[in-house]
Design a protein around this motif. Structure first.
Motif, PDB file in Angstrom:
ATOM      1  N   GLU A 167      -1.971   2.061  -8.009  1.00 42.39           N
ATOM      2  CA  GLU A 167      -2.984   1.999  -6.969  1.00 42.39           C
ATOM      3  C   GLU A 167      -2.362   2.368  -5.629  1.00 42.39           C
ATOM      4  O   GLU A 167      -1.262   1.921  -5.288  1.00 42.39           O
ATOM      5  CB  GLU A 167      -3.578   0.590  -6.905  1.00 42.39           C
ATOM      6  CG  GLU A 167      -4.741   0.474  -5.936  1.00 42.39           C
ATOM      7  CD  GLU A 167      -5.387  -0.897  -5.987  1.00 42.39           C
ATOM      8  OE1 GLU A 167      -6.074  -1.244  -4.988  1.00 42.39           O
ATOM      9  OE2 GLU A 167      -5.213  -1.612  -6.985  1.00 42.39           O
ATOM     10  N   ALA A 168      -3.060   3.194  -4.888  1.00 41.39           N
ATOM     11  CA  ALA A 168      -2.523   3.697  -3.630  1.00 41.39           C
ATOM     12  C   ALA A 168      -2.480   2.607  -2.560  1.00 41.39           C
ATOM     13  O   ALA A 168      -3.292   1.681  -2.566  1.00 41.39           O
ATOM     14  CB  ALA A 168      -3.356   4.867  -3.129  1.00 41.39           C
ATOM     15  N   VAL A 169      -1.514   2.744  -1.664  1.00 41.92           N
ATOM     16  CA  VAL A 169      -1.423   1.887  -0.488  1.00 41.92           C
ATOM     17  C   VAL A 169      -1.527   2.808   0.727  1.00 41.92           C
ATOM     18  O   VAL A 169      -0.576   3.504   1.075  1.00 41.92           O
ATOM     19  CB  VAL A 169      -0.091   1.107  -0.462  1.00 41.92           C
ATOM     20  CG1 VAL A 169       0.013   0.296   0.824  1.00 41.92           C
ATOM     21  CG2 VAL A 169       0.022   0.204  -1.679  1.00 41.92           C
ATOM     22  N   GLU A 170      -2.707   2.836   1.339  1.00 39.51           N
ATOM     23  CA  GLU A 170      -2.898   3.750   2.463  1.00 39.51           C
ATOM     24  C   GLU A 170      -2.113   3.325   3.689  1.00 39.51           C
ATOM     25  O   GLU A 170      -1.657   4.145   4.469  1.00 39.51           O
ATOM     26  CB  GLU A 170      -4.387   3.850   2.802  1.00 39.51           C
ATOM     27  CG  GLU A 170      -5.213   4.520   1.709  1.00 39.51           C
ATOM     28  CD  GLU A 170      -6.610   4.856   2.181  1.00 39.51           C
ATOM     29  OE1 GLU A 170      -6.730   5.569   3.204  1.00 39.51           O
ATOM     30  OE2 GLU A 170      -7.571   4.405   1.540  1.00 39.51           O
ATOM     31  N   SER A 171      -1.947   2.030   3.852  1.00 43.28           N
ATOM     32  CA  SER A 171      -1.167   1.530   4.971  1.00 43.28           C
ATOM     33  C   SER A 171      -0.188   0.497   4.429  1.00 43.28           C
ATOM     34  O   SER A 171      -0.601  -0.506   3.834  1.00 43.28           O
ATOM     35  CB  SER A 171      -2.082   0.883   6.012  1.00 43.28           C
ATOM     36  OG  SER A 171      -1.339   0.476   7.136  1.00 43.28           O
ATOM     37  N   PRO A 172       1.115   0.747   4.585  1.00 42.14           N
ATOM     38  CA  PRO A 172       2.094  -0.189   4.036  1.00 42.14           C
ATOM     39  C   PRO A 172       2.038  -1.530   4.751  1.00 42.14           C
ATOM     40  O   PRO A 172       1.499  -1.639   5.869  1.00 42.14           O
ATOM     41  CB  PRO A 172       3.432   0.518   4.299  1.00 42.14           C
ATOM     42  CG  PRO A 172       3.167   1.468   5.411  1.00 42.14           C
ATOM     43  CD  PRO A 172       1.749   1.881   5.268  1.00 42.14           C
ATOM     44  N   PRO A 173       2.588  -2.582   4.149  1.00 41.90           N
ATOM     45  CA  PRO A 173       2.579  -3.898   4.800  1.00 41.90           C
ATOM     46  C   PRO A 173       3.398  -3.872   6.087  1.00 41.90           C
ATOM     47  O   PRO A 173       4.401  -3.163   6.189  1.00 41.90           O
ATOM     48  CB  PRO A 173       3.217  -4.814   3.745  1.00 41.90           C
ATOM     49  CG  PRO A 173       4.016  -3.894   2.874  1.00 41.90           C
ATOM     50  CD  PRO A 173       3.271  -2.602   2.846  1.00 41.90           C
ATOM     51  N   ARG A 174       2.948  -4.653   7.062  1.00 46.55           N
ATOM     52  CA  ARG A 174       3.659  -4.682   8.348  1.00 46.55           C
ATOM     53  C   ARG A 174       4.834  -5.655   8.222  1.00 46.55           C
ATOM     54  O   ARG A 174       4.730  -6.842   8.509  1.00 46.55           O
ATOM     55  CB  ARG A 174       2.706  -5.110   9.461  1.00 46.55           C
ATOM     56  CG  ARG A 174       3.315  -4.974  10.852  1.00 46.55           C
ATOM     57  CD  ARG A 174       2.274  -5.237  11.932  1.00 46.55           C
ATOM     58  NE  ARG A 174       2.859  -5.241  13.252  1.00 46.55           N
ATOM     59  CZ  ARG A 174       3.168  -4.147  13.950  1.00 46.55           C
ATOM     60  NH1 ARG A 174       2.932  -2.954  13.423  1.00 46.55           N
ATOM     61  NH2 ARG A 174       3.709  -4.245  15.154  1.00 46.55           N
ATOM     62  N   GLU A 175       5.950  -5.111   7.786  1.00 49.78           N
ATOM     63  CA  GLU A 175       7.149  -5.922   7.561  1.00 49.78           C
ATOM     64  C   GLU A 175       8.380  -5.065   7.812  1.00 49.78           C
ATOM     65  O   GLU A 175       8.294  -3.833   7.907  1.00 49.78           O
ATOM     66  CB  GLU A 175       7.171  -6.465   6.136  1.00 49.78           C
ATOM     67  CG  GLU A 175       7.193  -5.381   5.074  1.00 49.78           C
ATOM     68  CD  GLU A 175       7.099  -5.942   3.656  1.00 49.78           C
ATOM     69  OE1 GLU A 175       7.767  -5.389   2.763  1.00 49.78           O
ATOM     70  OE2 GLU A 175       6.356  -6.917   3.461  1.00 49.78           O
ATOM     71  N   HIS A 176       9.512  -5.702   7.938  1.00 51.92           N
ATOM     72  CA  HIS A 176      10.758  -4.993   8.201  1.00 51.92           C
ATOM     73  C   HIS A 176      11.049  -4.010   7.065  1.00 51.92           C
ATOM     74  O   HIS A 176      11.000  -4.376   5.893  1.00 51.92           O
ATOM     75  CB  HIS A 176      11.917  -5.992   8.321  1.00 51.92           C
ATOM     76  CG  HIS A 176      13.222  -5.322   8.636  1.00 51.92           C
ATOM     77  ND1 HIS A 176      13.469  -4.739   9.850  1.00 51.92           N
ATOM     78  CD2 HIS A 176      14.334  -5.134   7.877  1.00 51.92           C
ATOM     79  CE1 HIS A 176      14.686  -4.219   9.847  1.00 51.92           C
ATOM     80  NE2 HIS A 176      15.240  -4.449   8.666  1.00 51.92           N
ATOM     81  N   GLY A 177      11.336  -2.764   7.429  1.00 48.94           N
ATOM     82  CA  GLY A 177      11.608  -1.729   6.426  1.00 48.94           C
ATOM     83  C   GLY A 177      10.427  -0.818   6.173  1.00 48.94           C
ATOM     84  O   GLY A 177      10.605   0.290   5.675  1.00 48.94           O
ATOM     85  N   ALA A 178       9.226  -1.265   6.502  1.00 44.34           N
ATOM     86  CA  ALA A 178       8.049  -0.413   6.327  1.00 44.34           C
ATOM     87  C   ALA A 178       8.017   0.645   7.431  1.00 44.34           C
ATOM     88  O   ALA A 178       8.473   0.411   8.552  1.00 44.34           O
ATOM     89  CB  ALA A 178       6.777  -1.251   6.356  1.00 44.34           C
ATOM     90  N   VAL A 179       7.466   1.804   7.088  1.00 45.13           N
ATOM     91  CA  VAL A 179       7.397   2.921   8.027  1.00 45.13           C
ATOM     92  C   VAL A 179       5.954   3.371   8.151  1.00 45.13           C
ATOM     93  O   VAL A 179       5.254   3.533   7.145  1.00 45.13           O
ATOM     94  CB  VAL A 179       8.274   4.107   7.545  1.00 45.13           C
ATOM     95  CG1 VAL A 179       8.099   5.301   8.460  1.00 45.13           C
ATOM     96  CG2 VAL A 179       9.737   3.688   7.486  1.00 45.13           C
TER      97      VAL A 179
END
Length: 602
Positions: A167-179
């Motif tokens: 399943e796609a993730v259009e917006s990654p989680p707002r956490e350290h390491g996410a871009v």
């Protein structure tokens, strides 16, 4: 939405509306997503992944946008390589989407498991990454496109099967390491510093005999090239990748340079006292001025390549158009036009030599006449492609390109194969433009014949404007045959050079295309008229003489020595090549003498 759907959607936002590829189970998720995409982006199914990569490269060359190729894991990924190297070496933005086995199986020597990161570390050295989790897809596609456009090179994104099916993730989680990346890019304006521009202008202004070499990087700066050439009274030689601009109907354009070049270009390089390189990395030193003969100025967007072909005094790292616009106001128009007059005389003489050569007797048909007759009939806005081989000589020399046309070949890779897929890609990108491919029989047997099936596959898309594949049938891998003689001193070796006769026109008819066969100089003009007026794709098979030599502008002593050695060893075509080669060079001397006679005595 699956990751595969998201990848296609993101590519679409980057202007990718056509993907060239071939199916396989390693990209099943992508194929399902393409079906759901309902044609945007559209999958163009080539007959082979290598051809798909050539088509993506041609799309980038002809449109200026991102080309995109797709292949399955394992063999499909490997097959893309040659076409991707064509893009890399000719500096074209191409993104490759390739499949991979499921993450859980990696490292187990699973079927079709290869290491694309290692395999692609050269061809996609600027950017190759594996999408390990759905949240990566966004920034990997964005960076692949940004890097391809910025570096004008190949990038690759590897998508394991299970990631594509996730399943796609259009917006990654707002956490350290996410871009959090975004779609968008703009062409920078790159110009050299004022002091280097002034230095270049001083060199050019002080020269009396300026010669220019322009390449692919100058093709969007034709107006500026023409303006500075006029100010300097310069002669303009063009590389194969810079084939179209400035147009060949300008009297100071000397045409091609190098082994495939003209005597006019050779004259300019041999006699100039100042050399201006614009948007090219033409590599052959033997066709440039001798070291110390000319002062040099070079304009190149790639600072890594500037000043590495000739010892330049001024190094203008910048875009050709932007840099020339800054430089032109500093250039003083040369009042002494005697150098320009000499150049124009050489250009006029060269076109007459080509005419003479084209009308030499041959058995059965002179290949130069084939292209000479096409040149008279070139439709406006035509797109012209060719392949590696002796055919590239005639394509480079005899075609008088006009403004508004497009043309390309595999320039730096010089590989066999792109002529046919380039033409097919051109048709998809420009449905209303005439497209003509000049192809040798060797390369047509290698892969061109199969790609005619692609035309059959998309038949309804290929009847909107002339599309002609002119196949030169001489049953010889002709360029290599001549290279054996001139470079190795060996006679023609039929065991490697002979290829079987194939009825190419009949094969075309078998697929529902038009097929025309011509083996007579009296009929070649009419054959071109018929082919160019066809409302269906056409194969024009021309039976040509393999003994017509691709004579260079000047024959170097070592080449002459090797050719004589090949003849002495018993070349099977000794009499023909001696007679026809001497006759070809004689035309140059004859036209030179004529040009020095009063008009009434010519």
């Amino acid at each position: 939405m699956l990751v595969a759907d998201y990848v296609l959607q993101r590519l679409g936002q980057w202007g990718v509306h056509r993907i060239y590829g071939y199916p396989g189970d390693g990209i099943n998720a992508m194929l399902g997503a393409l079906d759901r995409a309902e044609g945007d982006p559209e999958l163009i199914q080539a007959r082979h992944e290598e051809m798909a990569a050539f088509m993506a490269t041609a799309h980038a060359k002809f449109t200026g946008g991102i080309g995109c190729a797709m292949a399955t894991s394992g063999g499909g990924t490997i097959h893309l390589l040659n076409g991707l190297y064509d893009a890399k070496l000719d500096h074209q933005p191409v993104v490759a989407i390739i499949g991979q086995q499921k993450r859980i199986g990696l490292g187990s020597a699973f079927q079709q498991e290869i290491d694309p990161n290692s395999l692609y570390k050269d061809v996609a050295s600027d950017f190759i990454q594996t999408c390990m989790v759905p949240g990566q897809a966004r920034h990997l596609i964005d960076r692949a496109c940004k890097v391809a456009l910025t570096n004008r090179s190949v990038t690759a994104v590897i998508i394991p099967e299970d990631v594509g099916e996730s399943e796609a993730v259009e917006s990654p989680p707002r956490e350290h390491g996410a871009v959090f990346s975004g779609v968008g890019w703009s062409q920078p304006r790159v110009i050299p510093p004022p002091e280097e521009l002034r230095k270049a202008a001083d060199i050019l202004n002080s020269g009396n005999k300026v010669g220019m070499v322009v390449g692919q990087g100058a093709q969007t700066a034709a107006d500026e090239v023409m303006e500075i050439a006029e100010l300097l009274g310069a002669g303009v030689a063009k590389t194969s990748l810079g084939r179209v601009e400035p147009a060949d109907d300008l009297p100071y354009v000397t045409g091609p340079i190098g082994l495939l070049g003209s005597t006019a270009s050779d004259f300019v390089m041999s006699n100039c006292d100042t050399l201006l390189f614009v948007g090219t990395a033409f590599p052959y030193a033997e066709w440039l001025p001798e070291e110390g003969q000319a002062r040099g100025v070079e304009i190149n967007l790639d600072g890594r390549m500037i000043g590495v072909r000739y010892p330049m005094e001024s190094h203008l790292v910048g875009d050709a158009g932007d840099t020339l616009r800054e430089l032109i106001p500093m250039i003083e128009r040369k009042t002494d036009r005697s150098w320009r007059e000499q150049i124009e005389k050489q250009v006029d003489e060269w076109w007459r030599v080509l005419d003479d050569r084209a009308h030499d007797d041959a058995d059965p048909l002179n290949p130069e006449l084939v292209v000479h007759e096409l040149s008279k009939r070139l439709p406006d806005r035509a797109i012209l492609t060719t392949d590696a081989g002796s055919t590239a000589n005639w394509w480079s020399r005899h075609l008088r390109m006009r403004r508004g046309m497009k043309a390309s070949l595999a320039g730096n890779l010089a590989t066999m194969g792109p002529g046919t897929p380039y033409a097919i890609s051109g048709r998809f990108a420009f449905p209303d433009r005439p497209i003509i491919a000049l192809i040798g029989d060797g390369v047509f047997q290698m892969n061109g014949m199969l790609e005619l099936i692609t035309i059959k596959r998309y038949w309804e898309r290929f009847q909107s404007a002339p599309l002609v594949f002119c196949v030169f049938n001489n049953q010889d891998l002709n360029q290599v045959t001549w290279e054996q003689r001139a470079m190795a001193g060996d006679p023609k070796y039929p065991g490697s050079q002979w290829i079987p006769d194939v009825p190419y026109a009949e094969y075309a008819k078998l697929l529902g295309l038009r097929g025309i066969r011509c083996d007579s100089p009296a009929d070649i003009g009419g054959a071109w008229d018929e082919a160019l007026s066809s409302n269906v794709p056409c194969v024009l098979e021309v039976v040509v003489d393999p003994e017509i030599p691709p004579v260079p502008p000047h024959i170097m002593k070592m080449q002459l020595k090797h050719a004589a050695k090949a003849v002495a060893k018993g070349d099977p075509e000794t009499l023909g090549i001696a007679e026809k080669g001497v006759k070809q060079k004689t035309h140059e001397f004859t036209e030179s003498i004529k040009s020095h006679l009063p008009g009434g005595q010519r």
